[in-house]
Scaffold this active site. Structure first.
Site, PDB file in Angstrom:
ATOM      1  N   LYS A 183      34.412  81.224  49.534  1.00  0.00           N
ATOM      2  CA  LYS A 183      35.826  81.528  49.801  1.00  0.00           C
ATOM      3  C   LYS A 183      36.491  81.667  48.435  1.00  0.00           C
ATOM      4  O   LYS A 183      36.872  80.683  47.806  1.00  0.00           O
ATOM      5  CB  LYS A 183      36.454  80.379  50.601  1.00  0.00           C
ATOM      6  CG  LYS A 183      37.614  80.768  51.500  1.00  0.00           C
ATOM      7  CD  LYS A 183      38.800  81.387  50.806  1.00  0.00           C
ATOM      8  CE  LYS A 183      39.711  80.355  50.168  1.00  0.00           C
ATOM      9  NZ  LYS A 183      40.717  81.001  49.270  1.00  0.00           N
ATOM     10  N   GLU A 258      35.339  69.643  41.265  1.00  0.00           N
ATOM     11  CA  GLU A 258      35.769  69.842  39.879  1.00  0.00           C
ATOM     12  C   GLU A 258      37.267  70.074  39.944  1.00  0.00           C
ATOM     13  O   GLU A 258      37.714  71.109  40.448  1.00  0.00           O
ATOM     14  CB  GLU A 258      35.073  71.076  39.281  1.00  0.00           C
ATOM     15  CG  GLU A 258      33.559  71.066  39.377  1.00  0.00           C
ATOM     16  CD  GLU A 258      32.902  70.063  38.461  1.00  0.00           C
ATOM     17  OE1 GLU A 258      33.613  69.349  37.733  1.00  0.00           O
ATOM     18  OE2 GLU A 258      31.669  69.984  38.483  1.00  0.00           O
ATOM     19  N   CYS A 292      40.710  74.648  32.750  1.00  0.00           N
ATOM     20  CA  CYS A 292      40.702  73.249  33.198  1.00  0.00           C
ATOM     21  C   CYS A 292      40.461  72.295  32.034  1.00  0.00           C
ATOM     22  O   CYS A 292      40.960  71.175  32.033  1.00  0.00           O
ATOM     23  CB  CYS A 292      39.668  73.041  34.287  1.00  0.00           C
ATOM     24  SG  CYS A 292      38.022  73.539  33.799  1.00  0.00           S
ATOM     25  N   GLU A 390      49.393  68.282  34.713  1.00  0.00           N
ATOM     26  CA  GLU A 390      48.700  69.510  34.323  1.00  0.00           C
ATOM     27  C   GLU A 390      49.648  70.706  34.491  1.00  0.00           C
ATOM     28  O   GLU A 390      50.202  70.920  35.561  1.00  0.00           O
ATOM     29  CB  GLU A 390      47.461  69.718  35.207  1.00  0.00           C
ATOM     30  CG  GLU A 390      46.644  70.920  34.779  1.00  0.00           C
ATOM     31  CD  GLU A 390      45.456  71.192  35.698  1.00  0.00           C
ATOM     32  OE1 GLU A 390      45.602  71.103  36.921  1.00  0.00           O
ATOM     33  OE2 GLU A 390      44.374  71.503  35.162  1.00  0.00           O
TER      34      GLU A 390
HETATM   35  P1  NAD Z   1      43.881  75.373  44.219  1.00  0.00           P
HETATM   36  O1  NAD Z   1      43.502  73.974  44.500  1.00  0.00           O
HETATM   37  O2  NAD Z   1      45.253  75.820  44.584  1.00  0.00           O
HETATM   38  O3  NAD Z   1      42.916  76.393  44.981  1.00  0.00           O
HETATM   39  C1  NAD Z   1      41.517  76.402  44.749  1.00  0.00           C
HETATM   40  C2  NAD Z   1      40.836  76.995  45.968  1.00  0.00           C
HETATM   41  O4  NAD Z   1      41.020  76.111  47.077  1.00  0.00           O
HETATM   42  C3  NAD Z   1      41.390  78.346  46.415  1.00  0.00           C
HETATM   43  O5  NAD Z   1      40.319  79.168  46.829  1.00  0.00           O
HETATM   44  C4  NAD Z   1      42.274  77.981  47.585  1.00  0.00           C
HETATM   45  O6  NAD Z   1      42.442  79.023  48.514  1.00  0.00           O
HETATM   46  C5  NAD Z   1      41.495  76.820  48.203  1.00  0.00           C
HETATM   47  N1  NAD Z   1      42.287  75.897  49.025  1.00  0.00           N
HETATM   48  C6  NAD Z   1      43.596  75.566  48.890  1.00  0.00           C
HETATM   49  N2  NAD Z   1      43.947  74.678  49.848  1.00  0.00           N
HETATM   50  C7  NAD Z   1      42.841  74.442  50.594  1.00  0.00           C
HETATM   51  C8  NAD Z   1      42.571  73.618  51.723  1.00  0.00           C
HETATM   52  N3  NAD Z   1      43.521  72.861  52.282  1.00  0.00           N
HETATM   53  N4  NAD Z   1      41.324  73.607  52.232  1.00  0.00           N
HETATM   54  C9  NAD Z   1      40.349  74.371  51.668  1.00  0.00           C
HETATM   55  N5  NAD Z   1      40.552  75.181  50.609  1.00  0.00           N
HETATM   56  C10 NAD Z   1      41.783  75.215  50.070  1.00  0.00           C
HETATM   57  O7  NAD Z   1      43.566  75.601  42.699  1.00  0.00           O
HETATM   58  P2  NAD Z   1      43.901  76.885  41.830  1.00  0.00           P
HETATM   59  O8  NAD Z   1      45.368  76.890  41.573  1.00  0.00           O
HETATM   60  O9  NAD Z   1      43.239  78.069  42.423  1.00  0.00           O
HETATM   61  O10 NAD Z   1      43.106  76.566  40.472  1.00  0.00           O
HETATM   62  C11 NAD Z   1      43.647  75.885  39.394  1.00  0.00           C
HETATM   63  C12 NAD Z   1      43.178  74.439  39.405  1.00  0.00           C
HETATM   64  O11 NAD Z   1      41.762  74.396  39.342  1.00  0.00           O
HETATM   65  C13 NAD Z   1      43.663  73.657  38.200  1.00  0.00           C
HETATM   66  O12 NAD Z   1      44.071  72.389  38.613  1.00  0.00           O
HETATM   67  C14 NAD Z   1      42.413  73.546  37.323  1.00  0.00           C
HETATM   68  O13 NAD Z   1      42.384  72.459  36.446  1.00  0.00           O
HETATM   69  C15 NAD Z   1      41.357  73.443  38.360  1.00  0.00           C
HETATM   70  N6  NAD Z   1      40.066  73.821  37.787  1.00  0.00           N
HETATM   71  C16 NAD Z   1      39.150  72.835  37.540  1.00  0.00           C
HETATM   72  C17 NAD Z   1      37.930  73.154  36.970  1.00  0.00           C
HETATM   73  C18 NAD Z   1      36.903  72.084  36.696  1.00  0.00           C
HETATM   74  O14 NAD Z   1      35.756  72.438  36.470  1.00  0.00           O
HETATM   75  N7  NAD Z   1      37.248  70.821  36.722  1.00  0.00           N
HETATM   76  C19 NAD Z   1      37.637  74.480  36.653  1.00  0.00           C
HETATM   77  C20 NAD Z   1      38.597  75.454  36.912  1.00  0.00           C
HETATM   78  C21 NAD Z   1      39.806  75.111  37.491  1.00  0.00           C
END
Ligand code: NAD
Length: 511
Positions: A183, A258, A292, A390
């Site tokens: 997804k 992550e 991240c 963040e």
């Molecule tokens: P997000 O949590 O908004 O979304 C991530 C994914 O989760 C998307 O595909 C979204 O559609 C899905 N999602 C959202 N709500 C959901 C739910 N209730 N159930 C299932 N899926 C759901 O994150 P984002 O804004 O896309 O990404 C940025 C974040 O990701 C930042 O916090 C960043 O630090 C983190 N990040 C972490 C790493 C790591 O390796 N630790 C790497 C990259 C990004």
């Protein structure tokens, strides 16, 4: 200022289920925006539980009946090498799409295919070299590990460097023999479409890779709650991770998470000043600060504090902000207007909390699109929101410290624990400080350069579980312990002779 639309885009982005590109069952789509104008440039199929049901059924069938989980590791690895070759071949196309869709500067987007391809080669190498444990109890028992793929993997990914993030999950999941439903993030669905071509050209069997686009609250949620999905690998925000954690509980799924970060870079007075300056600037402004592991908090020892803040601000003012398609651009447009508003809100909060020394506004020459100058706040107190939360944009918080203990305490005083960076020429201190920092990863006198064999993951609010190297294969595998008796069977004979002198006891012969 706009950017260049890549050639050869499809009329619409679709799901990929059971080897076919398909529309949503209910026909719904959503708008995908281009971040330099925020205009809709394409429609994407918007998945719901019905689409997820079809994708999971296809993945389940491929897992239960198809060849993929049953292949010899070498056979699977050969297909993964072909996947890597296909990914490498599309470097320029991928970079153009990634840059156009997510706003990543084109020069930074062009490394992504190479890294994504390397993920596949790396895990292909690992499965052919995989060793599992076997334990011998001479004359009595043999015990060994029967490694099996876990089943259908649900992969949920974020919008920052989306293709790379997807590869980071797809490669170990597929290498382990799982079938998958991906997804992708709804802000950046464009590059994910390239996987279809990659996997078809590489000869991945039908139904092994499936993809459902859509919003987290609908498509993502349905995947997380689906009873036929065995595991969820999630990368995204900590708050989303918490929701998913709860939603995995009723079906007892394995989870790898992550999550977010607010990583400190501790710069001692004896550090190589210029190297620390270069690295921390790149660490927070590359990838538009949407990274991240960004070094978004700089803790600087008092004797060099003023000099460092001044030098940092001067360099930040010269960071080239421009359209993603311009090869000279260092910092481009943030991914989406809603994210841009969030980041700009933090900039306003920061102006109340600390001293703005660079940036803090939209560049004058870029009147539309999600642009922000490289922004630097100094004298940031530890309880400031811009120190604790963040931001995920080109904004850095600089804070002074006087002692090693204070530096460690400041580093650990946030809810996150993903990465940390330590800059000092004192080797002993470098190690001791690193050990004391609550984070999954530390880089000493180094920028964020990853060896794929090392653990990757966070502690505290930054994640659950650690991937990287064999750890990733472990997450996507069941390690079934097989115990076999080699000699006579010695069982206490309940209801017959009862306990005897030679009784092995309840713990068995191995203990
Ligand atoms: P997000 O949590 O908004 O979304 C991530 C994914 O989760 C998307 O595909 C979204 O559609 C899905 N999602 C959202 N709500 C959901 C739910 N209730 N159930 C299932 N899926 C759901 O994150 P984002 O804004 O896309 O990404 C940025 C974040 O990701 C930042 O916090 C960043 O630090 C983190 N990040 C972490 C790493 C790591 O390796 N630790 C790497 C990259 C990004």
């Amino acid at each position: 200022m706009t950017t260049t639309r890549p050639e050869g885009l499809p009329d619409q982005l679709r799901h990929y289920i059971g080897g076919k590109l398909v529309d949503s069952v209910n026909g719904e789509t959503f708008d995908v925006l281009e971040p330099t104008t925020n205009e809709t440039y394409i429609q994407c199929a918007s998945g719901t539980a019905d689409d997820v049901d079809l994708a999971v059924a296809a993945a389940r069938k491929a897992f239960d009946e198809g060849p993929w989980p049953r292949m010899m590791p070498r056979e699977r690895a050969n297909i993964l090498y072909r996947v890597a070759d296909e990914v490498s071949k599309m470097n320029e196309r991928l970079a153009a799409r990634e840059s156009f869709d997510s706003g990543l500067p084109i020069r930074q987007a062009s490394g992504q295919a190479k890294r994504a391809a390397e993920n596949f080669r790396f895990f292909a190498d690992l499965i052919v070299a995989q060793v599992d444990d076997a334990f011998r109890m001479p004359g009595r028992q043999m015990n060994y590990v029967n490694r099996k793929p876990k089943g259908v993997a649900g992969l949920i990914t974020p919008w920052n460097t989306p293709f790379m993030q997807e590869s980071w999950k797809l490669a170990p999941a597929l290498a382990s023999g799982c079938t998958v439903v991906l997804k992708p993030a709804e802000f950046t669905p464009l590059s994910a479409e390239l996987w279809v071509e990659v996997f078809e050209n590489a000869g991945l069997p039908e139904g092994v890779f499936n993809m459902v686009h859509g919003f987290g609250e609908s498509a993502g949620d349905a995947l997380v709650k689906h009873p036929d999905v065995n595991l969820i690998s999630f990368t995204g925000e900590t708050t989303t991770g918490q929701i998913i954690f709860g939603n995995c509980a009723p079906t007892m799924k394995s989870m790898s998470m992550e999550l977010g970060g607010k990583s400190p870079a501790i710069i001692f007075a004896d550090a190589d000043f210029e190297a620390a300056l270069d690295s921390t600037l790149f660490g927070v402004y590359s990838l538009n600060g949407e990274r991240c592991t960004a070094s978004s908090r700089l803790l600087v020892e008092r004797p060099i504090y003023d000099r460092f803040v001044e030098a940092y601000a001067e360099r930040a003012k010269k960071v080239k902000v421009g359209p993603p398609s311009d090869p000279d651009t260092e910092l481009a447009a943030l991914v989406h207007p809603s994210h841009y508003d969030r980041v700009m809100n933090y900039v306003e909060v920061g102006k109340q909390e600390a001293r703005l020394v660079a940036g803090g506004k939209r560049p004058d020459h870029l009147p539309e699109g999600n642009y922000l100058e490289a922004t630097v706040f100094a004298d940031v107190p530890r309880d400031a929101r811009i120190f604790q939360e963040e931001i995920f944009g080109p904004v850095v918080a600089i804070t002074p410290f006087d002692t090693e203990e204070e530096a460690i305490e400041l580093a650990n005083s946030v809810k996150y624990g993903l990465a940390a960076y330590v800059w000092t020429s004192d080797v002993t201190r470098a190690h001791n400080v690193s050990h004391a920092i609550e984070s999954g990863m530390v880089w000493i006198n180094s920028h964020n350069v990853r060896d794929l064999r090392t653990p990757f993951g966070g502690v505290k609010g930054s994640g659950l579980g650690q991937e990287g190297g064999y750890r990733s294969l472990d997450f996507y595998s069941v390690q079934q312990a097989i115990h076999v008796t080699l000699g006579d069977v010695h069982t206490t004979r309940f209801g017959a002779t009862g306990y005897s002198e030679n009784d092995p006891g309840l713990a068995g012969p191995g203990s």
